[in-house]
Design a protein around this motif. Sequence first.
Motif, PDB file in Angstrom:
ATOM      1  N   TRP A   1      15.249 -14.747 -22.773  1.00 28.05           N
ATOM      2  CA  TRP A   1      14.839 -15.170 -24.119  1.00 28.05           C
ATOM      3  C   TRP A   1      13.590 -16.040 -24.130  1.00 28.05           C
ATOM      4  O   TRP A   1      12.948 -16.179 -25.188  1.00 28.05           O
ATOM      5  N   ASP A   2      13.224 -16.633 -23.011  1.00 26.25           N
ATOM      6  CA  ASP A   2      12.106 -17.584 -22.994  1.00 26.25           C
ATOM      7  C   ASP A   2      10.797 -16.842 -22.725  1.00 26.25           C
ATOM      8  O   ASP A   2      10.572 -16.334 -21.618  1.00 26.25           O
ATOM      9  N   LEU A   3       9.939 -16.797 -23.720  1.00 28.55           N
ATOM     10  CA  LEU A   3       8.673 -16.070 -23.630  1.00 28.55           C
ATOM     11  C   LEU A   3       7.740 -16.656 -22.590  1.00 28.55           C
ATOM     12  O   LEU A   3       6.840 -15.980 -22.095  1.00 28.55           O
ATOM     13  N   ARG A   4       7.960 -17.891 -22.201  1.00 28.44           N
ATOM     14  CA  ARG A   4       7.063 -18.563 -21.267  1.00 28.44           C
ATOM     15  C   ARG A   4       7.278 -18.138 -19.820  1.00 28.44           C
ATOM     16  O   ARG A   4       6.426 -18.419 -18.969  1.00 28.44           O
ATOM     17  N   PHE A   5       8.407 -17.473 -19.530  1.00 27.23           N
ATOM     18  CA  PHE A   5       8.728 -17.124 -18.150  1.00 27.23           C
ATOM     19  C   PHE A   5       9.059 -15.639 -18.050  1.00 27.23           C
ATOM     20  O   PHE A   5       9.818 -15.108 -18.858  1.00 27.23           O
ATOM     21  N   SER A   6       8.501 -14.989 -17.034  1.00 24.27           N
ATOM     22  CA  SER A   6       8.847 -13.594 -16.753  1.00 24.27           C
ATOM     23  C   SER A   6      10.020 -13.500 -15.793  1.00 24.27           C
ATOM     24  O   SER A   6      10.789 -12.539 -15.836  1.00 24.27           O
ATOM     25  N   SER A   7      10.152 -14.471 -14.909  1.00 25.51           N
ATOM     26  CA  SER A   7      11.298 -14.509 -13.995  1.00 25.51           C
ATOM     27  C   SER A   7      11.545 -15.949 -13.569  1.00 25.51           C
ATOM     28  O   SER A   7      10.616 -16.758 -13.467  1.00 25.51           O
ATOM     29  N   ILE A   8      12.817 -16.264 -13.330  1.00 25.63           N
ATOM     30  CA  ILE A   8      13.236 -17.581 -12.848  1.00 25.63           C
ATOM     31  C   ILE A   8      14.234 -17.355 -11.716  1.00 25.63           C
ATOM     32  O   ILE A   8      15.218 -16.637 -11.895  1.00 25.63           O
ATOM     33  N   THR A   9      13.977 -17.954 -10.563  1.00 25.45           N
ATOM     34  CA  THR A   9      14.838 -17.762  -9.396  1.00 25.45           C
ATOM     35  C   THR A   9      15.276 -19.119  -8.868  1.00 25.45           C
ATOM     36  O   THR A   9      14.434 -19.934  -8.458  1.00 25.45           O
ATOM     37  N   TYR A  10      16.586 -19.369  -8.887  1.00 23.80           N
ATOM     38  CA  TYR A  10      17.103 -20.605  -8.318  1.00 23.80           C
ATOM     39  C   TYR A  10      17.132 -20.503  -6.794  1.00 23.80           C
ATOM     40  O   TYR A  10      17.532 -19.473  -6.238  1.00 23.80           O
ATOM     41  N   LEU A  11      16.697 -21.570  -6.132  1.00 22.54           N
ATOM     42  CA  LEU A  11      16.738 -21.648  -4.673  1.00 22.54           C
ATOM     43  C   LEU A  11      18.074 -22.251  -4.229  1.00 22.54           C
ATOM     44  O   LEU A  11      18.742 -22.940  -5.015  1.00 22.54           O
ATOM     45  N   PRO A  12      18.500 -21.968  -2.992  1.00 22.24           N
ATOM     46  CA  PRO A  12      19.750 -22.566  -2.508  1.00 22.24           C
ATOM     47  C   PRO A  12      19.710 -24.081  -2.651  1.00 22.24           C
ATOM     48  O   PRO A  12      18.719 -24.727  -2.272  1.00 22.24           O
ATOM     49  N   ARG A  13      20.782 -24.609  -3.196  1.00 19.92           N
ATOM     50  CA  ARG A  13      20.791 -26.052  -3.466  1.00 19.92           C
ATOM     51  C   ARG A  13      21.124 -26.833  -2.201  1.00 19.92           C
ATOM     52  O   ARG A  13      22.040 -26.471  -1.456  1.00 19.92           O
ATOM     53  N   ILE A  14      20.383 -27.918  -1.992  1.00 19.55           N
ATOM     54  CA  ILE A  14      20.608 -28.815  -0.868  1.00 19.55           C
ATOM     55  C   ILE A  14      21.356 -30.043  -1.374  1.00 19.55           C
ATOM     56  O   ILE A  14      20.968 -30.640  -2.393  1.00 19.55           O
ATOM     57  N   GLU A  15      22.429 -30.373  -0.714  1.00 20.18           N
ATOM     58  CA  GLU A  15      23.255 -31.501  -1.131  1.00 20.18           C
ATOM     59  C   GLU A  15      22.414 -32.776  -1.248  1.00 20.18           C
ATOM     60  O   GLU A  15      21.646 -33.127  -0.358  1.00 20.18           O
ATOM     61  N   GLY A  16      22.555 -33.445  -2.392  1.00 18.87           N
ATOM     62  CA  GLY A  16      21.831 -34.686  -2.623  1.00 18.87           C
ATOM     63  C   GLY A  16      20.429 -34.500  -3.153  1.00 18.87           C
ATOM     64  O   GLY A  16      19.715 -35.491  -3.350  1.00 18.87           O
TER      65      GLY A  16
END
Length: 301
Positions: A32-47
Amino acid sequence: MKQKSIYIELPIYAPLEDVWRATQDPKLHQAWDLRFSSITYLPRIEGHPQSFLYKTNIGFGLSIAGWGESIGSFHSEDGSKTSSLRFGTDQKRSLIREGRGYWKYDQQGEGTVFLTQYDYDVRYGSVGRAIDRVFFRPMIGWATALSFDVLKRSLEKGEAPKSQYFRFFSSALMSLFFCFVWFYHGLIPKLIFQHPEEVFMIKRALGLNEELARNVVQLIGVGELCIAAIWLFYRKRRHLYLIQLIMFPLLTLSSIVLIPELISAPFNPITFNGALFILSIIGYYCSKDLPTARSCKRQRS
């Protein structure tokens, strides 16, 4: 002089958790966000904050890739939520160097007030700041507001964001096309060159002499330029489509009655006006209930 932060606020008749999920899930967010064509979350690091990569296609095969961090979220006792983030890019083609902002979700009855406020630093010194002030900041603010309304309609009415954007940009292109058609036909064959058939048609229809017929053709040309301007600035374009659905058949019929031999000509009134008539039908239905940036509040109370 420091620019004002971009502020967008919109009530959405949907539970807060539905709005939260649509904005925090990267696959739903990028839809829905016209400002982004793709968004990819990276593996989360604790803390550490949740990091992500984003990409924005800007046309002609070019794109801008950047990074972001969800700094944190806060859930207050009254049920509201806030999500803060930083974002930026090292690519020189991007005017934005780095920014920061937040999303806030306020539950109000059965609905949610969804708002954002963000700001960013720009590249290229005073030139970059001038471009940002005159063009880029109004554009990115408009894109944010339009995206919020697309989100609202997808949650309230169930229409997919992709379908909404297809109708929105199809309608915009069709409006520009009709603006060009009226502008061209008013300027070129009537005001600049005064095509003999234009003059002959007016002479036969109104029984005028050559000079008066030419004056009338010029007036019609000015009128068509005015119609082009209306197509460019008038917001309720469904009204214009309805007018054209009446106008084009009448123009076709009058042309054939006045100059019957036009029927055998290439690009004659039947095929040309018929094509414009069909496009007007398509435009009329595509332009129904379009998303709009005007539905959003753009300044904090």
